[in-house]
Design an enzyme around this catalytic site. Structure first.
Site, PDB file in Angstrom:
ATOM      1  N   HIS A  57       0.806  -1.227   0.000  1.00  0.00           N
ATOM      2  CA  HIS A  57       0.000   0.000   0.000  1.00  0.00           C
ATOM      3  C   HIS A  57       0.834   1.271   0.000  1.00  0.00           C
ATOM      4  O   HIS A  57       0.481   2.261  -0.609  1.00  0.00           O
ATOM      5  CB  HIS A  57      -0.939   0.009   1.204  1.00  0.00           C
ATOM      6  CG  HIS A  57      -2.112  -0.875   0.997  1.00  0.00           C
ATOM      7  ND1 HIS A  57      -2.942  -0.756  -0.094  1.00  0.00           N
ATOM      8  CD2 HIS A  57      -2.581  -1.915   1.706  1.00  0.00           C
ATOM      9  CE1 HIS A  57      -3.866  -1.672  -0.026  1.00  0.00           C
ATOM     10  NE2 HIS A  57      -3.677  -2.400   1.040  1.00  0.00           N
ATOM     11  N   ARG A  65      -7.516  -6.182 -11.400  1.00  0.00           N
ATOM     12  CA  ARG A  65      -7.216  -7.501 -10.823  1.00  0.00           C
ATOM     13  C   ARG A  65      -8.186  -7.709  -9.656  1.00  0.00           C
ATOM     14  O   ARG A  65      -7.934  -7.259  -8.537  1.00  0.00           O
ATOM     15  CB  ARG A  65      -5.760  -7.546 -10.351  1.00  0.00           C
ATOM     16  CG  ARG A  65      -4.733  -7.514 -11.503  1.00  0.00           C
ATOM     17  CD  ARG A  65      -3.313  -7.542 -10.972  1.00  0.00           C
ATOM     18  NE  ARG A  65      -2.342  -7.896 -11.995  1.00  0.00           N
ATOM     19  CZ  ARG A  65      -1.584  -7.011 -12.655  1.00  0.00           C
ATOM     20  NH1 ARG A  65      -1.698  -5.726 -12.413  1.00  0.00           N
ATOM     21  NH2 ARG A  65      -0.707  -7.427 -13.561  1.00  0.00           N
ATOM     22  N   ARG A  71     -10.972  -8.527 -14.651  1.00  0.00           N
ATOM     23  CA  ARG A  71     -10.497  -9.898 -14.876  1.00  0.00           C
ATOM     24  C   ARG A  71     -11.100 -10.791 -13.798  1.00  0.00           C
ATOM     25  O   ARG A  71     -11.023 -10.462 -12.603  1.00  0.00           O
ATOM     26  CB  ARG A  71      -8.963  -9.930 -14.790  1.00  0.00           C
ATOM     27  CG  ARG A  71      -8.411 -11.316 -15.058  1.00  0.00           C
ATOM     28  CD  ARG A  71      -6.901 -11.319 -15.043  1.00  0.00           C
ATOM     29  NE  ARG A  71      -6.385 -11.049 -13.713  1.00  0.00           N
ATOM     30  CZ  ARG A  71      -5.094 -10.892 -13.444  1.00  0.00           C
ATOM     31  NH1 ARG A  71      -4.210 -10.955 -14.424  1.00  0.00           N
ATOM     32  NH2 ARG A  71      -4.678 -10.672 -12.223  1.00  0.00           N
ATOM     33  N   GLU A 118      -2.773 -15.704 -22.347  1.00  0.00           N
ATOM     34  CA  GLU A 118      -1.508 -15.783 -21.610  1.00  0.00           C
ATOM     35  C   GLU A 118      -0.941 -17.190 -21.546  1.00  0.00           C
ATOM     36  O   GLU A 118       0.073 -17.432 -20.899  1.00  0.00           O
ATOM     37  CB  GLU A 118      -1.673 -15.195 -20.205  1.00  0.00           C
ATOM     38  CG  GLU A 118      -2.821 -15.750 -19.416  1.00  0.00           C
ATOM     39  CD  GLU A 118      -3.059 -15.015 -18.091  1.00  0.00           C
ATOM     40  OE1 GLU A 118      -2.219 -14.217 -17.674  1.00  0.00           O
ATOM     41  OE2 GLU A 118      -4.118 -15.271 -17.487  1.00  0.00           O
ATOM     42  N   ASN A 134       2.888 -10.879 -19.219  1.00  0.00           N
ATOM     43  CA  ASN A 134       3.709 -11.312 -18.074  1.00  0.00           C
ATOM     44  C   ASN A 134       3.717 -12.838 -17.999  1.00  0.00           C
ATOM     45  O   ASN A 134       4.757 -13.457 -17.819  1.00  0.00           O
ATOM     46  CB  ASN A 134       3.148 -10.759 -16.755  1.00  0.00           C
ATOM     47  CG  ASN A 134       3.040  -9.246 -16.759  1.00  0.00           C
ATOM     48  OD1 ASN A 134       3.615  -8.605 -17.625  1.00  0.00           O
ATOM     49  ND2 ASN A 134       2.310  -8.682 -15.823  1.00  0.00           N
ATOM     50  N   ASP A 135       2.540 -13.418 -18.131  1.00  0.00           N
ATOM     51  CA  ASP A 135       2.473 -14.873 -18.097  1.00  0.00           C
ATOM     52  C   ASP A 135       2.816 -15.491 -19.446  1.00  0.00           C
ATOM     53  O   ASP A 135       3.469 -16.531 -19.502  1.00  0.00           O
ATOM     54  CB  ASP A 135       1.075 -15.338 -17.655  1.00  0.00           C
ATOM     55  CG  ASP A 135       0.969 -15.337 -16.142  1.00  0.00           C
ATOM     56  OD1 ASP A 135       1.951 -15.732 -15.489  1.00  0.00           O
ATOM     57  OD2 ASP A 135      -0.070 -14.915 -15.619  1.00  0.00           O
ATOM     58  N   ARG A 148       8.832 -16.439 -13.920  1.00  0.00           N
ATOM     59  CA  ARG A 148       9.099 -14.993 -13.893  1.00  0.00           C
ATOM     60  C   ARG A 148       9.614 -14.507 -12.542  1.00  0.00           C
ATOM     61  O   ARG A 148      10.144 -13.422 -12.436  1.00  0.00           O
ATOM     62  CB  ARG A 148       7.873 -14.186 -14.353  1.00  0.00           C
ATOM     63  CG  ARG A 148       6.612 -14.366 -13.561  1.00  0.00           C
ATOM     64  CD  ARG A 148       5.613 -13.282 -13.989  1.00  0.00           C
ATOM     65  NE  ARG A 148       4.234 -13.675 -13.916  1.00  0.00           N
ATOM     66  CZ  ARG A 148       3.243 -12.831 -13.689  1.00  0.00           C
ATOM     67  NH1 ARG A 148       3.485 -11.556 -13.507  1.00  0.00           N
ATOM     68  NH2 ARG A 148       1.998 -13.256 -13.659  1.00  0.00           N
ATOM     69  N   CYS A 197      -2.211  -6.189 -21.743  1.00  0.00           N
ATOM     70  CA  CYS A 197      -2.271  -5.670 -20.378  1.00  0.00           C
ATOM     71  C   CYS A 197      -1.059  -6.060 -19.549  1.00  0.00           C
ATOM     72  O   CYS A 197      -1.001  -5.755 -18.370  1.00  0.00           O
ATOM     73  CB  CYS A 197      -3.545  -6.137 -19.685  1.00  0.00           C
ATOM     74  SG  CYS A 197      -3.626  -7.917 -19.512  1.00  0.00           S
TER      75      CYS A 197
HETATM   76  C1  PEP Z   1      -0.185 -10.938 -17.317  1.00  0.00           C
HETATM   77  O1  PEP Z   1      -0.026 -12.139 -17.097  1.00  0.00           O
HETATM   78  O2  PEP Z   1       0.403 -10.318 -18.233  1.00  0.00           O
HETATM   79  C2  PEP Z   1      -1.064 -10.130 -16.461  1.00  0.00           C
HETATM   80  C3  PEP Z   1      -1.392  -8.902 -16.764  1.00  0.00           C
HETATM   81  O3  PEP Z   1      -1.520 -10.671 -15.338  1.00  0.00           O
HETATM   82  P1  PEP Z   1      -0.730 -10.906 -13.979  1.00  0.00           P
HETATM   83  O4  PEP Z   1       0.566 -10.137 -14.040  1.00  0.00           O
HETATM   84  O5  PEP Z   1      -1.671 -10.443 -12.936  1.00  0.00           O
HETATM   85  O6  PEP Z   1      -0.544 -12.385 -14.010  1.00  0.00           O
HETATM   86 MG    MG Z   2      -1.386 -13.280 -15.818  1.00  0.00          MG
END
Ligand code: PEP
Ligand code: MG
Length: 593
Positions: A208, A315, A352, A450, A473-474, A484, A521
């Protein structure tokens, strides 16, 4: 926590050597100022055995400390709301609830009675129990909540000891605050106006305090190991909240270099402020929608202030944090989704669906998973816990009647799974219809792309999904097979891997061939070096950390879509990450005056 008066390092001492410390940059910006060190000094806790007759008195002492803690939290809340706005007050509501949770005060009382020990010792035991539970959690966001528990129980323990509430002295000039941990309840006592920057040992992007610093535009670096041990009070510092660097005792050349960078950043920021009301449009008229990723609903205000055209990723797991691991009711969700949509009108808010693992949900089957990242999580879990999934969908459908809400399903691996999810949406509609509850039957249901199997079948998915949002990201981690979060192999985690570029090409083309929009995203969407490539691939929407929006918009407005397409074509021909990255860096230099 003790703060002594700021004093520049004593004259006459040999010039201290420069030192560069690395952490995670969570709020961008470069600042140069002296250090103000703010450290929580823990007093040792002793075990004091009690006689049976003393137990009741000890419990009364705990009750009194608890009441005082509650009163202080309400005061801190009021001060925070007046200093930082209503948005930040809920953190203290959560702390207040946490204190009343049976796992905290009632559990401490139980330990006092059962073990016949002093309240401080019992509180420490409970804190240790809870922190080991948090340590075992996979998810950074939930792990970060451990600090909230520390904050609340720490305050209770100080009140037991009769210590005065800790506070930071007001200081006259701008400083960079260095701390082991600025806890959320410390934030109300901080003189944010005087704070040039913030660095701390604890924290993560979603802590936070980091979120508050980001939303106030205060450059911030977290996760800097041994920071308070290595830096003297009053030491000159440079803090780069974008790169996650703290330079202690910088030499002249480094200072000159960072002053130059800071000047360029300030100029750019001023220039970018004018862009807020302008569209993210290339010189030849290609329009992209720039949206914000938010971790919690109150961040919608920051998103708007940065010119976000909607929320590209909410999220929704945030609800579990707010409710201390409990699932939110349909009504509670409905109110939040509706209010976000109303606030962001006419833009859309993409929620999501809960992206949780079985373990986070407290499901027994989660305990034995060897590979939770590949296990029962996200849409797989929601399809097993249809009760929870349907409740969330009902809330979203009802909110859709009031605003532009959309939903996307995380970790979909193929058409079969998408169809199952869509069938639950239909069931939810049917239930609402039967109940006569108003809802928006046209709720767009998209796929968070993803998982590589989804990417490889993007052409098939695109016929049945309302939109795609690429979760890079995933996607990168699964496509390249690299965890990651594992720093042993993180060098392989490469957004510009040729496999990734080919995948993006195929996914985006598939979406467009089927006539649906495709956004991105993941973090990749906010990297300035990649903007030309992403525009060239034809993405319709880019969703990112709100503070990155002006920079990305500025680049887009300097691009021509035609040139960007050529950049993308060329990048696709290059065989290594190094070559792609060198090529894009060179292009960016050529583009931005
Ligand atoms: C992603 O996987 O790119 C994503 C936006 O979700 P998170 O980082 O919450 O897994
Ligand atoms: Mg993800």
């Amino acid at each position: 926590m003790s703060v002594s008066a700021t004093s520049p390092q004593s004259a006459g001492r040999a010039t201290p050597r420069p030192l560069v410390l690395h952490g995670i940059g969570v709020a961008p910006g470069i600042v140069i100022a002296r250090a103000l060190v703010f450290k929580h000094q823990e007093t040792p806790i002793f075990r004091v055995p009690l006689l049976r007759a003393e137990v009741a008195e000890e419990v009364a002492r705990l009750e009194a400390a608890k009441d005082l803690t509650q009163r202080q939290l309400q005061e801190v809340r009021a001060r925070t709301v007046s200093a930082l706005g209503e948005d930040h007050g809920y953190i203290f509501d959560a702390h207040s609830l946490m204190l009343d949770d049976p796992l905290v005060a009632a559990r401490i009382e139980e330990v006092i009675r059962r073990e016949r020990v002093n309240a401080e010792w019992a509180a420490q035991l409970v804190l240790d129990e809870l922190s080991s539970v948090f340590d075992d959690l996979e998810d950074d966001y939930f792990r970060a909540r451990r600090s909230d528990v520390y904050d609340v129980i720490g305050r209770l323990m100080r009140n037991l000891a009769g210590a005065p509430p800790r506070s930071l002295e007001k200081v006259e000039r701008k400083y960079i605050l260095l701390s082991d941990n600025v806890r959320p309840s410390d934030t109300a006592r901080l003189d944010w106006d005087q704070m040039a920057g913030l660095a701390m040992e604890a924290g993560s992007r979603t802590y936070h305090t980091a979120i508050i610093a980001r939303s106030l535009g205060i450059p911030c670096v977290v996760g800097v190991r041994d920071l308070t041990a290595k830096v003297d009070h009053g030491a000159p510092l440079i803090l780069d909240g974008g790169e996650g660097i703290v330079v202690v005792n910088p030499d002249r050349t480094t200072l000159r270099d960072y002053r130059g960078r800071r000047r360029r950043q300030t100029l750019l920021k001023q220039k970018l402020e004018h862009l807020r009301e302008l569209p993210a449009e290339t010189k030849d008229g290609y329009r992209i929608v720039l949206q914000a990723n938010v971790e919690f609903p109150e961040e919608c205000a920051t998103a708007q202030s940065q010119g976000a055209e909607g929320i590209g990723l909410f999220r929704s797991e945030w609800f579990l944090t707010r409710n201390r691991g409990q699932f939110p009711s349909e009504e509670e969700q409905y109110r939040v989704y509706r209010s976000m949509a109303e606030q962001m009108r006419p833009w859309s808010v993409i929620v999501r669906a809960f992206d949780l693992s079985a373990e986070q949900l407290g499901e027994e089957m989660g305990q034995s998973e060897a590979n939770p990242a590949l296990g029962l999580r996200a849409i797989r879990l929601l399809l097993k816990r249809r009760d929870l999934f349907k409740e969330q969908l009902r809330a979203l459908l009802r909110a859709r009647a009031h605003g532009n809400v959309k939903v996307m399903f995380p970790m979909v691996s193929g058409v079969g799974e998408l169809r199952e999810a869509l069938a639950v949406v239909e069931e939810a509609k049917e239930e609402l219809r039967r109940e006569g509850a108003p809802f928006g039957g046209d709720l767009p249901c998209g796929v968070t792309l993803e998982v590589p199997s989804a990417a490889a079948t993007a052409d098939l998915l695109a016929r049945e999904a309302a939109f795609f949002s690429i979760g890079t990201n995933d996607l990168i981690q699964y496509l390249i097979g690299v965890d990651r979060g594992n720093d042993q192999v993180s060098y392989l985690y490469e957004p510009l891997h040729p496999a990734m570029l080919r995948t993006l090409r195929f996914v985006i083309d598939s979406a467009h061939a089927a006539g649906i929009k495709v956004g991105m995203c993941g973090e990749m969407a906010s990297d300035p070096v990649l903007v030309a490539l992403l525009v060239g691939f034809g993405l319709d929407e880019l969703s990112m950390n709100a503070v990155s929006i002006p920079t990305v918009k500025n680049i887009i407005r300097h691009l021509s879509a035609k040139e960007a397409r050529e950049v993308a074509q060329e990048a696709l021909r290059l065989p290594t990450v190094k070559e792609v990255s060198g090529f894009l860096n060179e292009k960016l230099r050529g583009l931005i005056p």
